[in-house]
Design an enzyme around this catalytic site. Structure first.
Site, PDB file in Angstrom:
ATOM      1  CE  LYS A  22      -1.697   1.921   4.005  1.00 31.27           C
ATOM      2  NZ  LYS A  22      -1.253   3.126   3.913  1.00 31.27           N
ATOM      3  CG  ASN A  23       2.762   2.538   3.458  1.00 30.11           C
ATOM      4  OD1 ASN A  23       1.439   2.965   3.183  1.00 30.11           O
ATOM      5  ND2 ASN A  23       3.107   2.214   4.154  1.00 30.11           N
ATOM      6  CB  CYS A 116      -4.609  10.315  11.060  1.00 26.09           C
ATOM      7  SG  CYS A 116      -3.459   9.496  11.662  1.00 26.09           S
ATOM      8  NE  ARG A 121       0.272  10.340  10.268  1.00 26.86           N
ATOM      9  CZ  ARG A 121      -0.318   9.910   9.376  1.00 26.86           C
ATOM     10  NH1 ARG A 121      -0.885   8.850   9.567  1.00 26.86           N
ATOM     11  NH2 ARG A 121       0.589   9.252   8.935  1.00 26.86           N
ATOM     12  CG  ASP A 305       3.101   1.731   9.740  1.00 24.89           C
ATOM     13  OD1 ASP A 305       3.263   1.310   8.364  1.00 24.89           O
ATOM     14  OD2 ASP A 305       3.553   2.626  10.399  1.00 24.89           O
ATOM     15  NE  ARG A 397      -7.140   4.071   5.237  1.00 23.50           N
ATOM     16  CZ  ARG A 397      -5.911   4.232   6.092  1.00 23.50           C
ATOM     17  NH1 ARG A 397      -6.034   3.928   7.491  1.00 23.50           N
ATOM     18  NH2 ARG A 397      -4.549   4.585   5.833  1.00 23.50           N
TER      19      ARG A 397
END
Ligand code: EPZ
Length: 418
Positions: A22-23, A116, A121, A305, A397
């Site tokens: 995803k990132n 978030c 953020r 993460d 997500r």
């Protein structure tokens, strides 16, 4: 509402290929705005954040098409320079469109990105980088940027992943040479460099703290394969550590999660690392050992993460593990949910002390955020009984078909509507 029911107690057994990151795919999609023709990205996961990025690209005038895990973006018709507030709120990392929009159109009009769960953020480093590249930035009921980037020296006070990516994307489209100092070193930054160079750019140094860009080169279309998702891999390995068994993951470079593997190995798991796969074995008849301290840090440190999934695995262990979360203010929201499952955890600010217990038990829990959701699934596989996991909008997500991945490894996980 959808719920994932997970029956714990059985060891995991099997092998799977981890889906695309995803990132990485999110900045790559934003970078498609700089291409001179259609771009096809392979190994793109089916995630709601990816859908949100595609919606922004279409809003800007791009054509997009998905065929399985292949995404094609044709930016030829892209003329927009504004992203709506609703779209900016749809995804925290929507700010990544700032740099490519400026590079392509000479202006960008955005609002502050979505709220978030992890705490504030800020985007000050993104805006400072854009200013350092010669663009004007005003913050008045939104973010308004004008001017073609000229290139220059960007000094990041924090090795921010997003600010590094925005600076790279802005500089590629700008005239002149740019050096980004104190750049983030995450593998996804290197993936972005490889993608941009595949389109004809000249970016060097990604993976290190200094990234240079020779801007203004005409970019063509092309195709590229997205790297595997190292955080999904860390989550699945944490699940195997919690449940016991033997799991092999392909499609991910073990070096991208070496600090996670080190912690799981210290906890008593047997880890075998090869260039494109990693295997974890754990004998469930022996308790995991606590690890003295797990401290998150920018890459190549322990990834923030992976903090929640690894904590989930260590809840059932012998001894105490001290977690220190240095990256975000509010990244222990999974703790209350783990406590419902019988975990013994005390938090104080950015510190969490996990006192290992013999076993967790199933409970009704709710994912507080993306990685907290992955953590609860990992904990449930090692727990006694059934866990009902809600809050799947967070999970979807960043994990494609989480219950399917777990089930393919022998985990008792199924998604039902209630
Ligand atoms: C990226 O977020 C990831 N997201 C995050 O993953 C990840 O947790 C984070 O990097 C850190 O590794 C994506 O890549 C889409 P940062 P990003 O800018 O770029 C501060 C997930 O679960 N900061 O490196 O937003 C910030 O507050 C997500 O997949 C500023 O102060 O993270 C934080 O403390 C969650 N000003 C630190 O820097 C700024 O302008 C690192 O943030 C920008 C950041």
């Amino acid at each position: 509402m959808s719920v994932i029911y997970i029956r714990g107690g059985a060891p995991l057994e099997g092998e799977l290929t981890v889906h695309g990151a995803k990132n990485s795919v999110l900045p790559l999609l934003a970078a498609c705005l700089l291409a001179g023709g259609p771009v096809t990205l392979h190994n793109c996961p089916r995630l709601t954040d990816v859908d949100a990025a595609l919606a922004i690209l279409r809003h800007l005038g791009c054509e997009t098409k998905r065929e399985g895990r292949d995404l094609t973006v044709d930016p030829t018709g892209a003329a927009g320079s504004a992203v709506s507030e609703e779209q900016m709120r749809s995804m925290r990392s929507s700010i990544i469109f700032l740099g490519p929009l400026l590079a392509r159109t000479g202006e960008a009009h955005l609002t502050y990105p979505g709220g978030c769960e992890l705490g504030p953020r800020p985007i000050d480093l993104h805006l400072a980088a854009i200013r350092a590249l010669g663009c004007e930035v005003t913050e008045d009921c939104g973010i308004h940027c004008q001017g073609r980037p000229r290139g220059g020296e960007v000094y990041l006070s924090i090795p921010s992943v997003g600010a590094t990516e925005n600076a790279m994307l802005c500089a590629v489209g700008g005239a002149g040479a740019t050096t980004i100092h104190n750049a983030a070193r995450e593998p996804e930054i290197y993936d972005l460099q490889c993608f941009l160079n595949a389109l004809g750019a000249d970016v060097r140094g990604a993976g290190g703290s200094s990234v240079t860009v020779r801007g203004g080169l005409p970019l063509h279309g092309g195709e590229f394969t997205v790297m595997g998702d190292r955080i999904v891999a860390a989550t699945l390995l944490s699940a195997a550590a919690a449940a016991g068994g033997r799991v092999r993951l392909r499609g991910v470079d073990w070096r991208h999660l070496s600090t996670v593997l080190s912690v799981l190995s210290q906890a008593g798991c047997h880890v075998i690392s090869r260039t494109d796969c990693v295997e974890l074995r754990r004998d469930a008849s022996k308790p995991l050992r606590a690890v003295p301290t797990v401290r998150t840090a920018p890459y190549p440190g322990f990834p923030t993460d992976a903090q929640a999934p690894v904590m989930a695995a260590l809840c059932a262990s012998e001894g105490c593990t001290l977690f220190v979360e240095t990256m975000f203010d509010s990244r222990y929201r999974h703790v209350a949910e783990l406590q419902r499952m019988g975990a013994d955890i005390t938090t104080e600010g950015r510190v969490a002390l996990v006192r290992g217990v013999e076993r967790l038990h199933g409970a009704n829990v709710e994912a507080p955020d993306l990685r907290g959701g992955g953590a609860l699934a990992a904990a449930a596989l090692g727990a006694e009984g059934v866990t009902a996991l809600r809050g799947l909008k967070h999970i979807d997500r960043g994990y494609e078909d989480l219950e399917g991945m777990l089930a393919s490894l022998g985990g008792g996980a199924v998604r039902r509507e209630e």
